[in-house]
Motif scaffolding. Sequence first.
Motif, PDB file in Angstrom:
ATOM      1  N   UNK A 155       7.206   3.702  -7.893  1.00 17.43           N
ATOM      2  CA  UNK A 155       7.568   2.728  -6.864  1.00 17.43           C
ATOM      3  C   UNK A 155       6.726   2.916  -5.600  1.00 17.43           C
ATOM      4  N   UNK A 156       6.517   4.153  -5.197  1.00 14.72           N
ATOM      5  CA  UNK A 156       5.770   4.439  -3.964  1.00 14.72           C
ATOM      6  C   UNK A 156       4.358   3.818  -3.979  1.00 14.72           C
ATOM      7  N   UNK A 157       3.564   4.007  -5.045  1.00 13.91           N
ATOM      8  CA  UNK A 157       2.237   3.376  -5.055  1.00 13.91           C
ATOM      9  C   UNK A 157       2.293   1.845  -5.151  1.00 13.91           C
ATOM     10  N   UNK A 158       3.363   1.301  -5.754  1.00 17.23           N
ATOM     11  CA  UNK A 158       3.524  -0.160  -5.752  1.00 17.23           C
ATOM     12  C   UNK A 158       3.631  -0.647  -4.309  1.00 17.23           C
ATOM     13  N   UNK A 159       4.501   0.021  -3.542  1.00 16.51           N
ATOM     14  CA  UNK A 159       4.699  -0.385  -2.154  1.00 16.51           C
ATOM     15  C   UNK A 159       3.463  -0.121  -1.303  1.00 16.51           C
ATOM     16  N   UNK A 160       2.712   0.900  -1.653  1.00 19.18           N
ATOM     17  CA  UNK A 160       1.490   1.202  -0.917  1.00 19.18           C
ATOM     18  C   UNK A 160       0.333   0.303  -1.294  1.00 19.18           C
ATOM     19  N   UNK A 161       0.498  -0.456  -2.366  1.00 17.77           N
ATOM     20  CA  UNK A 161      -0.560  -1.353  -2.811  1.00 17.77           C
ATOM     21  C   UNK A 161      -1.680  -0.647  -3.539  1.00 17.77           C
ATOM     22  N   UNK A 162      -1.456   0.616  -3.903  1.00 19.45           N
ATOM     23  CA  UNK A 162      -2.508   1.361  -4.600  1.00 19.45           C
ATOM     24  C   UNK A 162      -2.357   1.280  -6.118  1.00 19.45           C
ATOM     25  N   UNK A 163      -1.214   0.747  -6.576  1.00 24.50           N
ATOM     26  CA  UNK A 163      -0.980   0.557  -8.004  1.00 24.50           C
ATOM     27  C   UNK A 163      -0.483  -0.873  -8.215  1.00 24.50           C
ATOM     28  N   UNK A 164      -1.108  -1.561  -9.146  1.00 25.07           N
ATOM     29  CA  UNK A 164      -0.694  -2.938  -9.435  1.00 25.07           C
ATOM     30  C   UNK A 164       0.667  -2.954 -10.109  1.00 25.07           C
ATOM     31  N   UNK A 165       1.538  -3.836  -9.609  1.00 25.20           N
ATOM     32  CA  UNK A 165       2.864  -3.990 -10.207  1.00 25.20           C
ATOM     33  C   UNK A 165       2.692  -4.676 -11.554  1.00 25.20           C
ATOM     34  N   UNK A 166       3.298  -4.111 -12.585  1.00 24.00           N
ATOM     35  CA  UNK A 166       3.219  -4.697 -13.918  1.00 24.00           C
ATOM     36  C   UNK A 166       3.830  -6.102 -13.886  1.00 24.00           C
ATOM     37  N   UNK A 167       3.173  -7.051 -14.508  1.00 27.21           N
ATOM     38  CA  UNK A 167       3.632  -8.433 -14.510  1.00 27.21           C
ATOM     39  C   UNK A 167       5.059  -8.538 -15.041  1.00 27.21           C
ATOM     40  N   UNK A 168       5.374  -7.800 -16.083  1.00 25.21           N
ATOM     41  CA  UNK A 168       6.720  -7.852 -16.669  1.00 25.21           C
ATOM     42  C   UNK A 168       7.787  -7.343 -15.699  1.00 25.21           C
TER      43      UNK A 168
END
Length: 125
Positions: A42-55
């Motif tokens: 969750x942390x990298x999703x919020x940081x924008x460093x990991x792409x959120x999985x489309x599903x």
Amino acid sequence: MAVVTDKTYYRELGRRIAERRKALGITQVQLAEQLGIAQQTMAPYEGGTLRVAVALLPPLARSLDLSFEELVDSEDKPTLGRGKRGPAPKIKQQLEQIEALPKAKQRAIAQVLDSMLGQDGADGP
């Protein structure tokens, strides 16, 4: 309109997720549990460093009490996380539900709305 790169988009998406989560008083751990993922994801999703999985986007939108469009559309970002109150969000949800109905039911609802709003149902101004 400015061109948005993938990197910029995911950074903005992460920012919107974090803002909305905080506005709802939800921790990263709680949101991650709702989504069935690790807080370390969750942390990298919020940081924008990991792409959120489309599903993951539809359940993420539901967890944040947003429509899918509000979550992913960068045009909506000024209104996100501001604690919208009143009928507008309810009406938006109802419109989404109406869009899922068969066309005949949509026409019937449109006729009722037209009569309630004092319109004759004619197209155009």
